[in-house]
Design a protein around this motif. Structure first.
Motif, PDB file in Angstrom:
ATOM      1  N   ILE A  34       1.132  -1.165   0.326  1.00 35.63           N
ATOM      2  CA  ILE A  34      -0.078  -0.331  -0.131  1.00 35.63           C
ATOM      3  C   ILE A  34       1.154   1.648   0.176  1.00 35.63           C
ATOM      4  CG2 ILE A  34      -1.595   1.343   1.531  1.00 35.63           C
ATOM      5  CD1 ILE A  34      -2.405  -1.645   2.180  1.00 35.63           C
ATOM      6  N   GLY A  35       0.574   2.437  -0.939  1.00 33.31           N
ATOM      7  CA  GLY A  35       1.329   3.544  -0.796  1.00 33.31           C
ATOM      8  C   GLY A  35       0.423   4.527   0.363  1.00 33.31           C
ATOM      9  N   SER A  36      -0.241   5.460   0.175  1.00 34.37           N
ATOM     10  CA  SER A  36      -0.585   6.041   0.932  1.00 34.37           C
ATOM     11  C   SER A  36      -1.956   6.339   0.533  1.00 34.37           C
ATOM     12  CB  SER A  36      -0.246   7.733   0.456  1.00 34.37           C
ATOM     13  OG  SER A  36       1.530   7.765   0.493  1.00 34.37           O
ATOM     14  N   PHE A  37      -2.544   5.885   1.937  1.00 29.50           N
ATOM     15  CA  PHE A  37      -3.910   5.238   2.211  1.00 29.50           C
ATOM     16  C   PHE A  37      -4.556   6.627   3.008  1.00 29.50           C
ATOM     17  CE2 PHE A  37      -7.757   4.289   4.411  1.00 29.50           C
ATOM     18  CZ  PHE A  37      -8.565   4.201   3.916  1.00 29.50           C
ATOM     19  N   ARG A  38      -5.654   7.330   2.510  1.00 33.05           N
ATOM     20  CA  ARG A  38      -5.720   9.074   3.289  1.00 33.05           C
ATOM     21  C   ARG A  38      -7.444   8.662   2.041  1.00 33.05           C
ATOM     22  NH1 ARG A  38      -1.799  12.231   5.469  1.00 33.05           N
ATOM     23  NH2 ARG A  38      -3.937  13.901   5.167  1.00 33.05           N
ATOM     24  N   ASP A  39      -8.155  10.288   3.076  1.00 29.10           N
ATOM     25  CA  ASP A  39      -9.345  10.603   1.830  1.00 29.10           C
ATOM     26  C   ASP A  39      -8.789  11.223   0.142  1.00 29.10           C
ATOM     27  OD1 ASP A  39      -8.592  12.444   3.875  1.00 29.10           O
ATOM     28  OD2 ASP A  39     -10.281  12.893   4.593  1.00 29.10           O
ATOM     29  N   GLN A  40      -7.821  12.221   0.820  1.00 27.06           N
ATOM     30  CA  GLN A  40      -6.961  12.473  -0.082  1.00 27.06           C
ATOM     31  C   GLN A  40      -5.614  12.649   0.203  1.00 27.06           C
ATOM     32  OE1 GLN A  40      -9.762  16.124   0.236  1.00 27.06           O
ATOM     33  NE2 GLN A  40      -8.050  17.350  -0.276  1.00 27.06           N
ATOM     34  N   PRO A  41      -5.241  13.267  -1.003  1.00 27.56           N
ATOM     35  CA  PRO A  41      -3.887  13.123  -1.216  1.00 27.56           C
ATOM     36  C   PRO A  41      -2.690  14.658  -0.592  1.00 27.56           C
ATOM     37  CG  PRO A  41      -4.227  13.850  -3.413  1.00 27.56           C
ATOM     38  CD  PRO A  41      -5.982  13.252  -2.677  1.00 27.56           C
ATOM     39  N   ALA A  42      -1.885  14.989   0.310  1.00 31.38           N
ATOM     40  CA  ALA A  42      -1.495  15.900   1.156  1.00 31.38           C
ATOM     41  C   ALA A  42      -0.680  16.599   0.706  1.00 31.38           C
ATOM     42  CB  ALA A  42      -1.286  15.568   2.346  1.00 31.38           C
ATOM     43  N   THR A  43       0.000  15.869   0.140  1.00 31.77           N
ATOM     44  CA  THR A  43       1.511  16.040   0.084  1.00 31.77           C
ATOM     45  C   THR A  43       1.801  15.678  -1.254  1.00 31.77           C
ATOM     46  OG1 THR A  43       2.900  14.584   0.453  1.00 31.77           O
ATOM     47  CG2 THR A  43       2.207  15.718   2.363  1.00 31.77           C
ATOM     48  N   ALA A  44       3.239  16.972  -1.843  1.00 33.36           N
ATOM     49  CA  ALA A  44       3.641  15.796  -3.566  1.00 33.36           C
ATOM     50  C   ALA A  44       3.782  15.030  -3.698  1.00 33.36           C
ATOM     51  CB  ALA A  44       4.965  17.156  -3.703  1.00 33.36           C
ATOM     52  N   ARG A  45       4.227  14.029  -2.441  1.00 34.31           N
ATOM     53  CA  ARG A  45       4.620  12.823  -3.106  1.00 34.31           C
ATOM     54  C   ARG A  45       3.292  11.749  -3.131  1.00 34.31           C
ATOM     55  NH1 ARG A  45       4.634   8.398   1.170  1.00 34.31           N
ATOM     56  NH2 ARG A  45       5.907   6.432   0.533  1.00 34.31           N
ATOM     57  N   ALA A  46       2.551  12.424  -2.241  1.00 30.50           N
ATOM     58  CA  ALA A  46       1.410  11.647  -2.109  1.00 30.50           C
ATOM     59  C   ALA A  46       0.753  11.174  -3.969  1.00 30.50           C
ATOM     60  CB  ALA A  46      -0.133  12.073  -0.958  1.00 30.50           C
ATOM     61  N   LEU A  47       0.890  12.261  -4.430  1.00 35.98           N
ATOM     62  CA  LEU A  47       0.190  12.566  -5.840  1.00 35.98           C
ATOM     63  C   LEU A  47       1.045  11.387  -6.889  1.00 35.98           C
ATOM     64  CD1 LEU A  47       0.868  16.395  -6.975  1.00 35.98           C
ATOM     65  CD2 LEU A  47      -1.236  14.998  -6.758  1.00 35.98           C
ATOM     66  N   SER A  48       1.801  10.455  -6.035  1.00 33.66           N
ATOM     67  CA  SER A  48       1.626   9.570  -6.818  1.00 33.66           C
ATOM     68  C   SER A  48       2.220   8.339  -5.480  1.00 33.66           C
ATOM     69  CB  SER A  48       3.879   9.229  -6.835  1.00 33.66           C
ATOM     70  OG  SER A  48       4.163  10.941  -7.239  1.00 33.66           O
ATOM     71  N   THR A  49       1.821   8.547  -4.544  1.00 33.23           N
ATOM     72  CA  THR A  49       1.553   7.165  -3.694  1.00 33.23           C
ATOM     73  C   THR A  49       0.184   7.046  -3.066  1.00 33.23           C
ATOM     74  OG1 THR A  49       1.954   8.361  -1.772  1.00 33.23           O
ATOM     75  CG2 THR A  49       3.673   7.342  -3.575  1.00 33.23           C
ATOM     76  N   TRP A  50      -0.934   7.568  -3.788  1.00 33.12           N
ATOM     77  CA  TRP A  50      -2.146   8.172  -2.861  1.00 33.12           C
ATOM     78  C   TRP A  50      -3.118   6.588  -2.843  1.00 33.12           C
ATOM     79  CZ3 TRP A  50      -6.928  10.276  -5.517  1.00 33.12           C
ATOM     80  CH2 TRP A  50      -8.405   9.931  -3.637  1.00 33.12           C
ATOM     81  N   LEU A  51      -3.678   6.009  -2.087  1.00 32.40           N
ATOM     82  CA  LEU A  51      -4.465   5.214  -2.264  1.00 32.40           C
ATOM     83  C   LEU A  51      -6.107   5.579  -2.114  1.00 32.40           C
ATOM     84  CD1 LEU A  51      -5.538   2.237  -3.632  1.00 32.40           C
ATOM     85  CD2 LEU A  51      -5.400   1.390  -0.682  1.00 32.40           C
TER      86      LEU A  51
END
Ligand code: 15L
Length: 267
Positions: free
Chosen positions: A161-178
């Motif tokens: 799993i990458g970054s599990f969140r209701d929405q992406p919060a950082t530049a990295r999460a633009l790539s890693t969001w679930l």
């Protein structure tokens, strides 16, 4: 399917429990804490590292699969990480062998390969390259899954799993969001795909800037629908963005996470 979901009271657990129930599966919840208010499921309150307690659950519940989400989601010392991720996996796999339950879906993590330099798309053939003791615990859990698939024919799917969140919060999460919805899609695909043996997929949404290959997941029927790019205008620039893009594990690969494997009494 009648499935045991561990860590069912956690952030991923609550989303997955609800999502699988909505999709017609019968969920049995398990967590170290009692069921959250309003939960209407069979529930077991215990620690998955307790092999006897886990065996008792399997003796009393007819089950067709296990979704193992329990585990501390951050860095700890080596012993804590091995207990939280590896020993819990071992206790569940042993009980599955004993009770002929043959599908295991695991919330592994991108941090199992987190120290991989951020260059090309990372796929399911990437060698283990943990960035933390947390990552080491996930790698060791994945090794157990491979062992139990080979020895006993249990189908085991590791969802890194990458970054599990209701929405992406950082530049990295633009790539890693679930996203939440894609997480449910991912778990259901891993539960229901035909004979995966031991398989690895990357648990991210259909992100335009993805760092991990979605093809291994697609081969198992995981078709993510969301894209972090839809939130690009909400992402602030942060001084740490560049350093977090050096390795796929982002902040976990940075020096601030370096620590001794084992705590000492003098610490
Ligand atoms: C994880 O596996 C962690 O549990 C979570 O705390 C985040 O660090 C996430 O990965 C991530 O990489 O964003």
């Amino acid at each position: 399917m009648r499935v045991l979901v561990t860590g069912a009271a956690g952030s991923i657990g609550q989303v997955v429990t609800l999502g699988l129930t909505d999709r017609g599966h019968e969920v049995v919840g398990l967590d170290r804490v009692p069921a959250p208010d309003g939960t209407d499921l069979p529930w077991h309150t215990l620690d998955c590292a307790d092999a006897d307690a886990v065996a008792e659950v399997f003796a009393g519940e007819p089950l067709e699969g296990v979704v193992h989400l329990a585990g501390h989601p951050g860095e700890g010392n080596l012993q804590e990480s091995l207990t939280s991720h590896t020993l819990t996996t071992a206790a569940l796999l042993d009980a599955m062998v004993e009770h002929h339950v043959d599908r295991f879906v695991y919330a592994s993590s991108n941090h199992a390969v987190g120290r991989t330099p951020r260059r090309d798309l990372v796929s399911d053939d990437a060698l283990p390259r943990p960035d933390t003791f947390y990552g080491v615990g996930k790698v060791a859990a994945e090794a157990l899954m491979q062992l139990y698939a080979d020895r006993y024919g249990i189908d085991t799917v590791s969802c890194r799993i990458g970054s599990f969140r209701d929405q992406p919060a950082t530049a990295r999460a633009l790539s890693t969001w679930l996203s939440h919805d894609d997480c449910v899609r991912m778990v259901e695909a891993a539960l229901t795909c035909t004979s995966p043996g031991y398989a690895v997929l990357y648990g991210i949404s259909n992100n335009t800037r993805a760092w991990w290959d979605l093809e291994p997941g697609r081969r198992l029927g995981y078709e993510p629908q969301d894209d972090a790019e839809d939130f690009v205008d909400t992402i602030p620039d942060r001084p740490e963005d560049e350093a977090e893009a050096a390795y796929v594990g982002g902040p976990f690969a940075l020096e601030e996470f370096y620590r001794r494997a084992l705590d000492r009494a003098s610490d």
